[in-house]
Write a protein that holds these residues in place. Structure first.
Motif, PDB file in Angstrom:
ATOM      1  N   LYS A 144       0.885  -1.173  -0.067  1.00 19.75           N
ATOM      2  CA  LYS A 144       0.006   0.046   0.009  1.00 19.75           C
ATOM      3  C   LYS A 144       1.012   1.215  -0.078  1.00 19.75           C
ATOM      4  O   LYS A 144       0.574   2.282  -0.514  1.00 19.75           O
ATOM      5  CB  LYS A 144      -0.881   0.104   1.097  1.00 19.75           C
ATOM      6  CG  LYS A 144      -1.916  -1.249   1.374  1.00 19.75           C
ATOM      7  CD  LYS A 144      -2.772  -1.447   0.413  1.00 19.75           C
ATOM      8  CE  LYS A 144      -3.894  -2.173   0.586  1.00 19.75           C
ATOM      9  NZ  LYS A 144      -3.514  -3.743   0.716  1.00 19.75           N
ATOM     10  N   ARG A 145       2.083   1.370   0.655  1.00 17.46           N
ATOM     11  CA  ARG A 145       2.966   2.316   0.651  1.00 17.46           C
ATOM     12  C   ARG A 145       4.386   1.956   0.960  1.00 17.46           C
ATOM     13  O   ARG A 145       4.699   0.911   1.661  1.00 17.46           O
ATOM     14  CB  ARG A 145       2.155   3.274   1.809  1.00 17.46           C
ATOM     15  CG  ARG A 145       3.185   4.767   1.820  1.00 17.46           C
ATOM     16  CD  ARG A 145       2.184   5.617   2.693  1.00 17.46           C
ATOM     17  NE  ARG A 145       2.910   7.194   2.607  1.00 17.46           N
ATOM     18  CZ  ARG A 145       2.838   8.096   1.550  1.00 17.46           C
ATOM     19  NH1 ARG A 145       1.901   7.638   0.509  1.00 17.46           N
ATOM     20  NH2 ARG A 145       3.151   9.027   1.643  1.00 17.46           N
ATOM     21  N   PHE A 146       5.220   2.677   0.673  1.00 18.06           N
ATOM     22  CA  PHE A 146       6.570   2.396   1.374  1.00 18.06           C
ATOM     23  C   PHE A 146       6.910   3.598   2.376  1.00 18.06           C
ATOM     24  O   PHE A 146       6.763   4.637   1.968  1.00 18.06           O
ATOM     25  CB  PHE A 146       7.599   2.572  -0.056  1.00 18.06           C
ATOM     26  CG  PHE A 146       7.532   1.410  -0.874  1.00 18.06           C
ATOM     27  CD1 PHE A 146       8.400   0.344  -0.686  1.00 18.06           C
ATOM     28  CD2 PHE A 146       6.750   1.279  -1.992  1.00 18.06           C
ATOM     29  CE1 PHE A 146       8.362  -0.782  -1.587  1.00 18.06           C
ATOM     30  CE2 PHE A 146       6.627   0.234  -2.597  1.00 18.06           C
ATOM     31  CZ  PHE A 146       7.575  -0.918  -2.381  1.00 18.06           C
ATOM     32  N   GLU A 147       7.642   3.074   3.140  1.00 21.96           N
ATOM     33  CA  GLU A 147       8.173   4.141   4.650  1.00 21.96           C
ATOM     34  C   GLU A 147       9.675   4.086   4.349  1.00 21.96           C
ATOM     35  O   GLU A 147      10.369   2.865   4.336  1.00 21.96           O
ATOM     36  CB  GLU A 147       7.703   3.489   5.533  1.00 21.96           C
ATOM     37  CG  GLU A 147       8.084   4.224   7.038  1.00 21.96           C
ATOM     38  CD  GLU A 147       7.694   3.510   8.149  1.00 21.96           C
ATOM     39  OE1 GLU A 147       7.359   4.203   9.120  1.00 21.96           O
ATOM     40  OE2 GLU A 147       7.733   2.571   8.207  1.00 21.96           O
ATOM     41  N   ASP A 148      10.404   5.144   4.338  1.00 21.66           N
ATOM     42  CA  ASP A 148      11.804   5.470   4.546  1.00 21.66           C
ATOM     43  C   ASP A 148      12.244   5.140   5.880  1.00 21.66           C
ATOM     44  O   ASP A 148      11.929   6.021   6.847  1.00 21.66           O
ATOM     45  CB  ASP A 148      11.962   7.056   4.068  1.00 21.66           C
ATOM     46  CG  ASP A 148      13.462   7.169   3.859  1.00 21.66           C
ATOM     47  OD1 ASP A 148      14.233   6.282   4.236  1.00 21.66           O
ATOM     48  OD2 ASP A 148      13.734   8.482   3.502  1.00 21.66           O
ATOM     49  N   ILE A 149      12.910   4.159   6.000  1.00 25.53           N
ATOM     50  CA  ILE A 149      13.601   3.647   7.108  1.00 25.53           C
ATOM     51  C   ILE A 149      15.000   3.885   7.175  1.00 25.53           C
ATOM     52  O   ILE A 149      15.996   3.172   7.626  1.00 25.53           O
ATOM     53  CB  ILE A 149      13.086   2.414   7.658  1.00 25.53           C
ATOM     54  CG1 ILE A 149      13.473   1.384   6.636  1.00 25.53           C
ATOM     55  CG2 ILE A 149      11.673   2.511   7.666  1.00 25.53           C
ATOM     56  CD1 ILE A 149      13.413  -0.203   7.132  1.00 25.53           C
ATOM     57  N   SER A 150      15.792   4.656   6.272  1.00 21.11           N
ATOM     58  CA  SER A 150      16.923   4.766   6.050  1.00 21.11           C
ATOM     59  C   SER A 150      17.897   5.143   7.541  1.00 21.11           C
ATOM     60  O   SER A 150      19.027   4.624   7.425  1.00 21.11           O
ATOM     61  CB  SER A 150      17.235   5.839   5.171  1.00 21.11           C
ATOM     62  OG  SER A 150      16.638   5.619   3.842  1.00 21.11           O
ATOM     63  N   MET A 151      17.205   5.899   8.352  1.00 18.49           N
ATOM     64  CA  MET A 151      17.936   6.329   9.488  1.00 18.49           C
ATOM     65  C   MET A 151      18.113   5.034  10.566  1.00 18.49           C
ATOM     66  O   MET A 151      18.531   5.195  11.517  1.00 18.49           O
ATOM     67  CB  MET A 151      17.309   7.546  10.024  1.00 18.49           C
ATOM     68  CG  MET A 151      17.350   8.782   9.060  1.00 18.49           C
ATOM     69  SD  MET A 151      19.182   9.085   8.867  1.00 18.49           S
ATOM     70  CE  MET A 151      18.864  10.480   7.416  1.00 18.49           C
ATOM     71  N   ASN A 152      17.622   3.865  10.310  1.00 18.66           N
ATOM     72  CA  ASN A 152      17.571   2.648  11.067  1.00 18.66           C
ATOM     73  C   ASN A 152      18.781   2.153  10.815  1.00 18.66           C
ATOM     74  O   ASN A 152      18.909   0.925  10.773  1.00 18.66           O
ATOM     75  CB  ASN A 152      16.550   1.837  10.904  1.00 18.66           C
ATOM     76  CG  ASN A 152      15.192   2.398  11.329  1.00 18.66           C
ATOM     77  OD1 ASN A 152      14.973   3.681  11.297  1.00 18.66           O
ATOM     78  ND2 ASN A 152      14.149   1.451  11.325  1.00 18.66           N
ATOM     79  N   GLY A 153      19.857   2.728  10.491  1.00 18.48           N
ATOM     80  CA  GLY A 153      21.391   2.481  10.363  1.00 18.48           C
ATOM     81  C   GLY A 153      21.797   1.970   9.133  1.00 18.48           C
ATOM     82  O   GLY A 153      22.986   1.679   9.043  1.00 18.48           O
ATOM     83  N   PHE A 154      20.950   2.497   8.298  1.00 18.45           N
ATOM     84  CA  PHE A 154      21.419   2.226   6.767  1.00 18.45           C
ATOM     85  C   PHE A 154      22.094   3.518   6.078  1.00 18.45           C
ATOM     86  O   PHE A 154      22.405   3.513   5.024  1.00 18.45           O
ATOM     87  CB  PHE A 154      20.199   1.849   6.004  1.00 18.45           C
ATOM     88  CG  PHE A 154      19.543   0.650   6.399  1.00 18.45           C
ATOM     89  CD1 PHE A 154      20.198  -0.634   6.461  1.00 18.45           C
ATOM     90  CD2 PHE A 154      18.190   0.485   7.130  1.00 18.45           C
ATOM     91  CE1 PHE A 154      19.423  -1.901   6.787  1.00 18.45           C
ATOM     92  CE2 PHE A 154      17.600  -0.588   7.414  1.00 18.45           C
ATOM     93  CZ  PHE A 154      18.282  -1.713   7.524  1.00 18.45           C
ATOM     94  N   SER A 155      22.003   4.736   6.738  1.00 14.97           N
ATOM     95  CA  SER A 155      22.227   5.830   6.093  1.00 14.97           C
ATOM     96  C   SER A 155      23.821   6.237   6.150  1.00 14.97           C
ATOM     97  O   SER A 155      24.231   7.222   6.435  1.00 14.97           O
ATOM     98  CB  SER A 155      21.600   6.982   7.127  1.00 14.97           C
ATOM     99  OG  SER A 155      21.770   6.877   8.284  1.00 14.97           O
ATOM    100  N   HIS A 156      24.305   5.396   5.353  1.00 18.62           N
ATOM    101  CA  HIS A 156      25.778   5.606   5.168  1.00 18.62           C
ATOM    102  C   HIS A 156      26.007   6.460   4.089  1.00 18.62           C
ATOM    103  O   HIS A 156      25.289   6.713   2.942  1.00 18.62           O
ATOM    104  CB  HIS A 156      26.634   4.040   4.750  1.00 18.62           C
ATOM    105  CG  HIS A 156      27.835   4.022   4.911  1.00 18.62           C
ATOM    106  ND1 HIS A 156      28.683   4.617   3.844  1.00 18.62           N
ATOM    107  CD2 HIS A 156      28.746   3.308   5.867  1.00 18.62           C
ATOM    108  CE1 HIS A 156      30.171   4.271   4.482  1.00 18.62           C
ATOM    109  NE2 HIS A 156      30.051   3.406   5.209  1.00 18.62           N
ATOM    110  N   ILE A 157      27.177   7.627   4.347  1.00 18.84           N
ATOM    111  CA  ILE A 157      27.148   8.661   3.262  1.00 18.84           C
ATOM    112  C   ILE A 157      28.222   8.457   2.183  1.00 18.84           C
ATOM    113  O   ILE A 157      28.599   9.365   1.369  1.00 18.84           O
ATOM    114  CB  ILE A 157      27.307  10.029   4.206  1.00 18.84           C
ATOM    115  CG1 ILE A 157      28.410  10.130   5.110  1.00 18.84           C
ATOM    116  CG2 ILE A 157      25.753  10.121   4.636  1.00 18.84           C
ATOM    117  CD1 ILE A 157      28.477  11.307   5.459  1.00 18.84           C
ATOM    118  N   GLN A 158      29.112   7.385   2.541  1.00 15.61           N
ATOM    119  CA  GLN A 158      30.122   6.920   1.287  1.00 15.61           C
ATOM    120  C   GLN A 158      29.341   6.526   0.186  1.00 15.61           C
ATOM    121  O   GLN A 158      28.150   6.001   0.208  1.00 15.61           O
ATOM    122  CB  GLN A 158      31.191   6.242   1.807  1.00 15.61           C
ATOM    123  CG  GLN A 158      32.026   6.929   2.936  1.00 15.61           C
ATOM    124  CD  GLN A 158      32.533   8.147   2.624  1.00 15.61           C
ATOM    125  OE1 GLN A 158      33.221   8.293   1.457  1.00 15.61           O
ATOM    126  NE2 GLN A 158      32.473   9.251   3.271  1.00 15.61           N
TER     127      GLN A 158
END
Length: 749
Positions: free
Chosen positions: A580-594
């Motif tokens: 039904k929808r997608f939720e942004d959960i990038s900040m759950n440890g995935f938000s690597h900036i390289q």
């Protein structure tokens, strides 16, 4: 100008390509006719020939057309600088310092940019601002190199930076802050500098309190969703390979039941590397033992069992993004004894085109996997047509693209096979950076040479503009393949990540950033990305799909970035909320900036949930970073791992569609769909089908539609949950496969 239109003009290979192929063939013929055991000798010669070709490419590459050779470019500019008249020296010195920065020689670049600022009178204005931008970037990059990369921890480079990610060597970010403050005093609307200022304070552990109020980024953008946080464990396992951009194949290459890792990097002399999963919580590098020495370079890699011998082979793609990048790809045959042999020349796959995009499927239903390669055309004067190699079933391939009209001349960045209409014939989607995307429906034929692919110009899947990675997946579990594709805007005037930062600040920039196309079931599609919460900028380069929590709904992992060193943006993960929808959960440890590139998912520890390996590193010589491995923390949902085996279709049943019907405690039924393949277009996942079942009470049935017209579906009943099972074509009794549960040592962070 890059060709923006797609044409159906069969084009010959360049004279150099024909000459080299002819010389190789002549050498093979002569060698084989004067030595015993000719077949083995020819293969060995082909392998060594490829090593020699790759070595020659590296030694003779021109930094003016191969922009990863920044040290060579700096040396070239320095020679010009030494001979230049005084009026030309400032611009040459800037270019020299810029190449040093891109080469990773940051301290030297810092000295030269500082000297240029002093020569300009230390006056910040519209003409000199770029010097201050570069000086601040030098300081910021120095901090990254000293802390985030050379002495990295599991928390390094993950925003918001905290814990062990906070820098211990602080001179870089401290000096960067001084310069960024000066820039922002004069240019308060410079959102790129504002973002990097916040990053510098994070690196020092002083965010948000020490950030000037008017430049503080909103704290709510860094909030996580829920308590699911994956552990980064590459360091403890020796898998934190450092280098530039590259690809990854996650697969059981040696048949011991454990998933291994096959890695490539983009640099022309960066080695291909192979890591064997020992099954005891450790990995061993077996690069030399696997006969991979000298098989350098490769922005992407995909795997498949092309010869139906029961082990998986690898195809490495080269030359992408490089003007005149006429580099050969490599087909590596898995010998079944822990070694690989480059059989590109013997297989008839030697060609010289720039590419990173290809995919395997049995397009003509003969039981052998064929290969579609999407090449990159930069100018109409130097076309690089797409190739469709039919597997002849004897270890060789024949390019049929010109005969059947699929030799498109375009800038192809992704190739993905899927079955749009469920007719057991694979269709193909081509992502085109400089023109409309292309959907080809497989209409069959009386013979391979007369096969028909229909270009579906009215299917509604031509966007996004400047399309890059893309894949088929069934996000809503309706049994029809949907399409996901993201954009990569080439803005030469502003290569930074300013549009992304503006979005974070609530200013949605205009642009066609990504698309999710829902399959309508009638060979047309509807764009639903806005209604599903995916209208966002990602700068996705690598990506794949997975089931993060075994709920039976496929989620999305995006490796992100841009070539510019300022483009420090987080990798993105979108959680599928029941279609039904997608939720942004990038900040759950995935938000690597390289910079994130190849993404592969699979159950590395055989515990029933999917882990993620990401190749990290940029497109510049000095933009090296460390690969990362996220171990899934687990959940309470059920799962089943399926290993289909074809008999009449290809051995691994690539392209097969699987329908798992489950019932919950109330007796209500639901269907969960999967397609056998390696997933996304940049990163190659395990061919095991690791399927989440949510809170199911039992599996009612598993039905496999085999990828060959006329082969009947097989229905399996009495299928246990939380097990691995082999499903053989024509045999309706599943076979339990015992996979040893592996512990990676939860204390070794």
């Amino acid at each position: 100008m890059i060709c923006a239109a797609t044409m159906h003009l069969p084009m010959p290979r360049s004279s150099f390509s024909r000459l080299l192929a002819g010389v190789s063939a002549l050498l093979l013929f002569t060698y084989c006719n004067n030595q015993p055991d000719t077949a083995k000798i020819a293969v060995a010669h082909g392998h060594s020939r490829m090593v020699a070709i790759l070595d020659s490419i590296y030694k003779n590459a021109d930094p003016r057309t191969c922009y990863i050779l920044n040290s060579r470019a700096a040396e070239m500019i320095l020679k010009q600088l030494e001979m230049a008249p005084p009026q030309n020296q400032p611009s040459l010195k800037f270019n020299y310092a810029f190449q040093l920065l891109k080469a990773g020689k940051t301290e030297a670049a810092t000295v030269h940019f500082s000297e240029l600022i002093q020569q300009a009178g230390d006056q910040l204005n519209d003409q000199t601002k770029v010097l201050y931008d570069m000086l601040a970037l030098c300081y910021l990059r120095l901090g990254e190199q000293q802390n985030c990369i050379q002495t990295h921890t599991p928390e390094s480079c993950v925003i918001p930076i905290s814990g062990e990610g906070i820098y211990k060597m602080t001179a870089g970010p401290e000096n960067a802050i001084k310069v960024y403050k000066r820039i922002l005093d004069a240019y308060p609307d410079d959102v790129q500098s504002r973002w990097l200022l916040n990053l510098a304070y994070m690196a020092l552990g002083q965010w948000p309190d020490a950030v000037p109020r008017e430049q503080l980024m909103p704290a709510d953008i860094f909030k996580n969703k829920g308590d699911t946080r994956f552990r980064e464990i590459a360091i403890s396992l020796g898998l934190d390979v450092r280098g530039t951009a590259g690809g990854v194949c996650m697969e059981d290459f040696d048949g011991d039941g454990n998933l291994d890792l096959f890695l490539t990097k983009w640099g022309l002399n960066e080695p291909t590397r192979f890591f064997r999963n020992n099954g005891d919580g450790t990995f061993s590098e077996r690069t030399a033992e696997a006969n991979l020495t000298g098989l350098v370079a490769g922005l992407n890699a995909i795997h498949a069992d092309y010869d139906n011998d029961g082990d998986r082979d690898v195809f490495i793609l080269r030359g992408a993004w490089m003007i005149g990048g006429t580099h050969p790809n490599s087909l590596l045959r898995n010998n079944g004894d822990g070694t690989f042999t480059d059989v590109t020349i013997e297989a008839g796959l030697l060609s010289f085109h720039p590419t990173q995009a290809a995919d395997w499927a049995d397009f003509d239903g003969d039981g052998w996997l064929d290969l579609f390669i999407g090449n990159e055309t930069y100018t109409p004067q130097q076309p690089h047509p797409c190739e469709l190699y039919r597997n002849n079933g004897d270890g060789t391939f024949t390019n049929l693209a010109p005969q059947i009209g699929v030799d498109f001349i375009a800038f192809i960045k992704a190739v993905s096979w899927g079955d749009v209409n469920n007719d057991q014939r694979p269709d193909v989607y081509l992502s085109n950076l400089m023109g409309p995307n292309i959907l080809l429906i497989n209409r069959g034929g009386a013979s391979p040479e007369t096969w028909k692919f229909e270009e579906m110009t009215n299917a509604g899947v031509g966007n996004p503009e400047n399309s890059f990675p893309g894949f088929f997946f069934d996000y809503n579990n309706d049994g029809f393949d949907d399409i996901f594709a993201t954009s990569f805007v080439l803005n030469q005037e502003d290569p930074s990540a300013a549009p992304f930062i503006n979005e974070w600040l609530g200013q949605q920039p205009e642009g066609d950033w990504l698309r999710l196309y829902r399959n309508n079931g009638n060979e047309t599609f509807t764009d639903v990305h806005r209604s599903l919460g995916l209208h966002t900028i990602t700068y996705a380069m690598g990506h794949n799909f997975w089931d993060i929590d075994n709920d039976g709904w496929l989620d999305i992992f995006l490796g992100t970035g841009k070539p510019d060193l300022r483009a420090l943006v987080p990798n993105r993960v979108f959680h599928n909320l029941q279609g039904k929808r997608f939720e942004d959960i990038s900040m759950n440890g995935f938000s690597h900036i390289q910079k994130g590139h190849g993404v592969a998912v699979g159950d590395l520890d055989n515990d029933g949930d999917q882990d993620v390996y990401v190749v990290v590193g940029g497109a510049l010589e000095g933009d090296a970073a460390n690969n990362i491995l996220y171990e899934n923390p687990g959940n309470s949902n059920h799962w089943v791992t399926l290993l289909p085996e074809g008999v009449n279709c290809n051995r691994d049943a690539m392209g097969a569609k699987i329908k798992v019907t489950v019932s919950d405690k109330s007796g209500a039924r639901r269907q969960i769909w999967a397609t056998v393949g390696t997933g996304g277009s940049f990163g190659s996942s395990s061919l095991r089908q690791e399927i989440g079942l949510g809170q199911a009470r039992k599996i009612e049935s598993v039905e496999v539609q085999w990828p060959k017209p006329g082969v009947p579906n097989t229905i399996y009943t009495n299928v246990p949950m939380d097990k691995a099972l082999k499903l053989k074509e024509g045999n309706s009794v599943p076979e339990i496969v015992l996979l040893k549960n592996i512990s990676f040592g939860k204390g070794n962070q």
